[in-house]
Design a protein around this motif. Structure first.
Motif, PDB file in Angstrom:
ATOM      1  N   PRO A   1      64.882   2.338  36.399  1.00  0.00           N
ATOM      2  CA  PRO A   1      65.860   3.300  36.921  1.00  0.00           C
ATOM      3  C   PRO A   1      65.239   4.306  37.895  1.00  0.00           C
ATOM      4  CG  PRO A   1      66.044   3.096  34.533  1.00  0.00           C
ATOM      5  CD  PRO A   1      64.809   2.352  34.929  1.00  0.00           C
ATOM      6  N   GLN A   2      63.927   4.470  37.841  1.00  0.00           N
ATOM      7  CA  GLN A   2      63.267   5.442  38.733  1.00  0.00           C
ATOM      8  C   GLN A   2      63.032   4.872  40.132  1.00  0.00           C
ATOM      9  OE1 GLN A   2      61.980   4.849  35.507  1.00  0.00           O
ATOM     10  NE2 GLN A   2      63.211   6.615  34.847  1.00  0.00           N
ATOM     11  N   GLU A   3      63.118   3.551  40.265  1.00  0.00           N
ATOM     12  CA  GLU A   3      62.785   2.932  41.553  1.00  0.00           C
ATOM     13  C   GLU A   3      64.004   2.851  42.482  1.00  0.00           C
ATOM     14  OE1 GLU A   3      59.058   0.018  40.817  1.00  0.00           O
ATOM     15  OE2 GLU A   3      60.899  -0.662  39.870  1.00  0.00           O
ATOM     16  N   LYS A   4      63.712   2.937  43.788  1.00  0.00           N
ATOM     17  CA  LYS A   4      64.798   2.893  44.772  1.00  0.00           C
ATOM     18  C   LYS A   4      64.919   1.472  45.337  1.00  0.00           C
ATOM     19  CE  LYS A   4      65.938   5.422  48.827  1.00  0.00           C
ATOM     20  NZ  LYS A   4      65.499   6.416  49.754  1.00  0.00           N
ATOM     21  N   ILE A   5      66.160   0.990  45.346  1.00  0.00           N
ATOM     22  CA  ILE A   5      66.410  -0.415  45.691  1.00  0.00           C
ATOM     23  C   ILE A   5      67.127  -0.516  47.039  1.00  0.00           C
ATOM     24  CG2 ILE A   5      67.520  -2.543  44.826  1.00  0.00           C
ATOM     25  CD1 ILE A   5      65.448  -1.108  42.946  1.00  0.00           C
ATOM     26  N   LEU A   6      66.828  -1.576  47.783  1.00  0.00           N
ATOM     27  CA  LEU A   6      67.597  -1.885  48.986  1.00  0.00           C
ATOM     28  C   LEU A   6      68.426  -3.139  48.695  1.00  0.00           C
ATOM     29  CD1 LEU A   6      68.110  -1.091  51.964  1.00  0.00           C
ATOM     30  CD2 LEU A   6      66.337  -2.745  52.610  1.00  0.00           C
ATOM     31  N   VAL A   7      69.744  -3.028  48.833  1.00  0.00           N
ATOM     32  CA  VAL A   7      70.619  -4.175  48.589  1.00  0.00           C
ATOM     33  C   VAL A   7      71.021  -4.775  49.930  1.00  0.00           C
ATOM     34  CG1 VAL A   7      72.710  -5.001  47.434  1.00  0.00           C
ATOM     35  CG2 VAL A   7      71.619  -2.926  46.654  1.00  0.00           C
ATOM     36  N   ALA A   8      70.744  -6.060  50.105  1.00  0.00           N
ATOM     37  CA  ALA A   8      71.151  -6.742  51.332  1.00  0.00           C
ATOM     38  C   ALA A   8      72.618  -7.119  51.190  1.00  0.00           C
ATOM     39  CB  ALA A   8      70.307  -7.992  51.540  1.00  0.00           C
TER      40      ALA A   8
ATOM     41  N   ALA B   1      78.002  -2.271  44.024  1.00  0.00           N
ATOM     42  CA  ALA B   1      78.845  -1.464  43.132  1.00  0.00           C
ATOM     43  C   ALA B   1      78.265  -1.447  41.717  1.00  0.00           C
ATOM     44  CB  ALA B   1      80.260  -2.043  43.106  1.00  0.00           C
ATOM     45  N   ILE B   2      77.825  -2.603  41.236  1.00  0.00           N
ATOM     46  CA  ILE B   2      77.290  -2.708  39.869  1.00  0.00           C
ATOM     47  C   ILE B   2      76.048  -1.822  39.723  1.00  0.00           C
ATOM     48  CG2 ILE B   2      76.123  -4.273  38.240  1.00  0.00           C
ATOM     49  CD1 ILE B   2      77.900  -6.545  39.424  1.00  0.00           C
ATOM     50  N   LEU B   3      75.124  -1.938  40.671  1.00  0.00           N
ATOM     51  CA  LEU B   3      73.871  -1.167  40.576  1.00  0.00           C
ATOM     52  C   LEU B   3      74.167   0.328  40.557  1.00  0.00           C
ATOM     53  CD1 LEU B   3      71.439  -3.130  42.941  1.00  0.00           C
ATOM     54  CD2 LEU B   3      71.615  -3.222  40.458  1.00  0.00           C
ATOM     55  N   THR B   4      75.102   0.741  41.393  1.00  0.00           N
ATOM     56  CA  THR B   4      75.447   2.157  41.455  1.00  0.00           C
ATOM     57  C   THR B   4      76.070   2.608  40.138  1.00  0.00           C
ATOM     58  OG1 THR B   4      75.915   1.691  43.760  1.00  0.00           O
ATOM     59  CG2 THR B   4      76.549   3.838  42.992  1.00  0.00           C
ATOM     60  N   ARG B   5      76.976   1.756  39.594  1.00  0.00           N
ATOM     61  CA  ARG B   5      77.627   2.091  38.317  1.00  0.00           C
ATOM     62  C   ARG B   5      76.619   2.154  37.172  1.00  0.00           C
ATOM     63  NH1 ARG B   5      83.596   1.713  36.957  1.00  0.00           N
ATOM     64  NH2 ARG B   5      83.045   0.077  35.490  1.00  0.00           N
ATOM     65  N   LEU B   6      75.589   1.316  37.249  1.00  0.00           N
ATOM     66  CA  LEU B   6      74.573   1.298  36.180  1.00  0.00           C
ATOM     67  C   LEU B   6      73.602   2.467  36.323  1.00  0.00           C
ATOM     68  CD1 LEU B   6      73.772  -2.548  35.963  1.00  0.00           C
ATOM     69  CD2 LEU B   6      75.037  -1.176  34.294  1.00  0.00           C
ATOM     70  N   GLY B   7      73.753   3.225  37.399  1.00  0.00           N
ATOM     71  CA  GLY B   7      72.926   4.424  37.554  1.00  0.00           C
ATOM     72  C   GLY B   7      71.677   4.231  38.403  1.00  0.00           C
ATOM     73  N   TYR B   8      71.555   3.062  39.041  1.00  0.00           N
ATOM     74  CA  TYR B   8      70.385   2.841  39.904  1.00  0.00           C
ATOM     75  C   TYR B   8      70.639   3.475  41.274  1.00  0.00           C
ATOM     76  CZ  TYR B   8      68.891  -0.525  36.405  1.00  0.00           C
ATOM     77  OH  TYR B   8      68.504  -1.112  35.230  1.00  0.00           O
ATOM     78  N   THR B   9      69.550   3.806  41.956  1.00  0.00           N
ATOM     79  CA  THR B   9      69.672   4.335  43.312  1.00  0.00           C
ATOM     80  C   THR B   9      69.515   3.165  44.272  1.00  0.00           C
ATOM     81  OG1 THR B   9      68.551   6.284  42.511  1.00  0.00           O
ATOM     82  CG2 THR B   9      68.769   6.087  44.909  1.00  0.00           C
TER      83      THR B   9
ATOM     84  N   ASP C   1      70.391   1.776  48.290  1.00  0.00           N
ATOM     85  CA  ASP C   1      70.910   1.842  49.656  1.00  0.00           C
ATOM     86  C   ASP C   1      71.276   0.422  50.074  1.00  0.00           C
ATOM     87  OD1 ASP C   1      70.323   4.511  49.643  1.00  0.00           O
ATOM     88  OD2 ASP C   1      68.528   4.354  50.897  1.00  0.00           O
ATOM     89  N   GLY C   2      72.047   0.300  51.158  1.00  0.00           N
ATOM     90  CA  GLY C   2      72.460  -1.026  51.636  1.00  0.00           C
ATOM     91  C   GLY C   2      71.793  -1.376  52.958  1.00  0.00           C
TER      92      GLY C   2
ATOM     93  N   ALA D   1      80.463   1.500  52.050  1.00  0.00           N
ATOM     94  CA  ALA D   1      79.453   2.568  52.021  1.00  0.00           C
ATOM     95  C   ALA D   1      80.131   3.935  52.164  1.00  0.00           C
ATOM     96  CB  ALA D   1      78.436   2.341  53.130  1.00  0.00           C
ATOM     97  N   ARG D   2      81.070   4.012  53.107  1.00  0.00           N
ATOM     98  CA  ARG D   2      81.752   5.294  53.358  1.00  0.00           C
ATOM     99  C   ARG D   2      82.535   5.723  52.126  1.00  0.00           C
ATOM    100  NH1 ARG D   2      83.465   3.964  58.314  1.00  0.00           N
ATOM    101  NH2 ARG D   2      85.508   3.272  57.622  1.00  0.00           N
ATOM    102  N   GLU D   3      83.309   4.783  51.547  1.00  0.00           N
ATOM    103  CA  GLU D   3      84.159   5.131  50.404  1.00  0.00           C
ATOM    104  C   GLU D   3      83.352   5.523  49.170  1.00  0.00           C
ATOM    105  OE1 GLU D   3      88.134   2.504  51.458  1.00  0.00           O
ATOM    106  OE2 GLU D   3      86.911   1.883  49.750  1.00  0.00           O
ATOM    107  N   HIS D   4      82.134   5.011  49.062  1.00  0.00           N
ATOM    108  CA  HIS D   4      81.322   5.303  47.875  1.00  0.00           C
ATOM    109  C   HIS D   4      80.225   6.326  48.166  1.00  0.00           C
ATOM    110  CE1 HIS D   4      83.318   1.558  46.776  1.00  0.00           C
ATOM    111  NE2 HIS D   4      83.131   1.929  45.527  1.00  0.00           N
TER     112      HIS D   4
END
Ligand code: AMP
Ligand code: FES
Ligand code: ZN
Ligand code: ZN
Length: 301
Positions: free
Chosen positions: A46-53, A65-73, A75-76, A98-101
């Protein structure tokens, strides 16, 4: 049809998991299965920052959406391949999400990176457009994750994708590809860690998840994918699954259980590309830089 877990009406039946799920329990299952894969394969903490393609499709936007809901940080990253209307529309779905979330989306454009979009590249270079596209995407995803200091690069490959890739690799007994097919690939020098948190989730579950969470995505497939071998393999697996539910999940899970018994494959000698400095197995410039050079040499139209 009642939900397996509560008195509500079920909206999806998963024969392979022996479940009937109402909207609430379907959303819960999808998020739980993703979290299970993240923990089981130690993809990231949970401390690590992820890039989602994100491609603009259901899997990658659903994953974000799932990663964000699970509390992970997370970016796209969207790569604008310059494939006519398809790219324009898929980009818009990513930007809207991205804008809506309130999330950060990086955009890379092939026209800026290589001086040409994929349609022009496909016209200029020999070979399958998808093969060039795959190599270009892998390069840009890795570079973006590496340069951005992200702990891992996550892609939306789901159970159907992984089972089809596994079938293709198995039909050729391609031990090198089989050794590299795993939900997490570790980082190396200038190489980002690669993770696939949706390996246990089927395409149907991802469609339903997006629908229930109000995630809008592009339905169409890339125009270059028509007749692709992966679609043919998916079709065969769907027919097997119809006759014997859980074929796909059993095929994939059984493979993952024996994966560490596979020979590790030849250690590829990796060099720094003389042009961009990124790692490559090629002697001279990497494939990305060669494509770039080739496109620059084109006779002006
Ligand atoms: P594909 O290779 O099209 O099956 O896509 C597999 C995964 O690669 C997707 O789930 C995304 O995570 C990622 N991906 C595909 N296309 C793009 C793109 N244009 N930009 C960013 N990521 C992408
Ligand atoms: Fe790459 Fe279609 S998305 S060729
Ligand atoms: Zn329920
Ligand atoms: Zn290079």
């Amino acid at each position: 049809m009642r939900c397996t877990f509560c008195p509500s009406e079920a909206v999806l039946r998963l024969r392979h998991a022996n479940l009937r799920l109402c909207p609430e329990h379907l959303v819960a299952r999808v998020e739980k299965e993703a979290e299970k894969a993240i923990r089981e394969f130690r993809m990231f903490s949970p401390q690590e920052k992820i890039l989602v393609a994100v491609s603009g499709g259901k899997d990658s936007l659903g994953l974000w959406a799932i990663l964000t809901r699970l509390g992970y940080t997370a970016d796209g990253l969207y790569i604008d391949l310059g494939i006519g209307d398809y790219s324009r529309r898929s980009r818009e779905f990513c930007e809207v999400f991205a804008r809506e979330h309130g999330l950060m989306l990086h955009v890379l454009e092939l026209r800026k990176e290589l001086g040409a979009g994929l349609d022009e590249i496909a016209e200029t270079l020999r070979g399958e457009p998808c093969a060039h596209c795959g190599a270009i995407k892998r390069y840009l995803m890795n570079r973006a994750a590496w340069e951005g200091g992200y702990a891992a690069l996550a892609t939306g490959h789901n159970l159907d994708d992984e089972a089809a890739t596994l079938l293709g690799n198995t039909l050729r007994w391609d031990l090198e590809y089989l050794a590299r097919q795993y939900p997490v690939l570790p980082e190396g020098p200038k190489l980002a860690r690669k993770v696939k948190p949706l390996v246990y989730l089927s395409e149907r579950e991802m469609v339903a998840y997006c629908l229930l969470r109000g995630i809008r995505y592009i339905y169409e497939e890339c125009p270059h994918s028509v007749g692709a071998r992966s679609l043919f393999l998916k079709d065969i697996l769907n027919r097997l699954e119809d006759a014997a539910p859980s074929t796909k999940i059993t095929f994939l899970k059984s493979f993952l259980r024996v994966h560490d018994q596979l020979p590790p494959g030849p250690e590829a000698e990796v060099h720094a590309c003389p042009s961009c400095g990124m790692p490559t197995a090629a002697r001279g410039p990497c494939r990305f830089c060669r494509i770039k050079e080739r496109m620059a040499q084109r006779a002006p139209a």
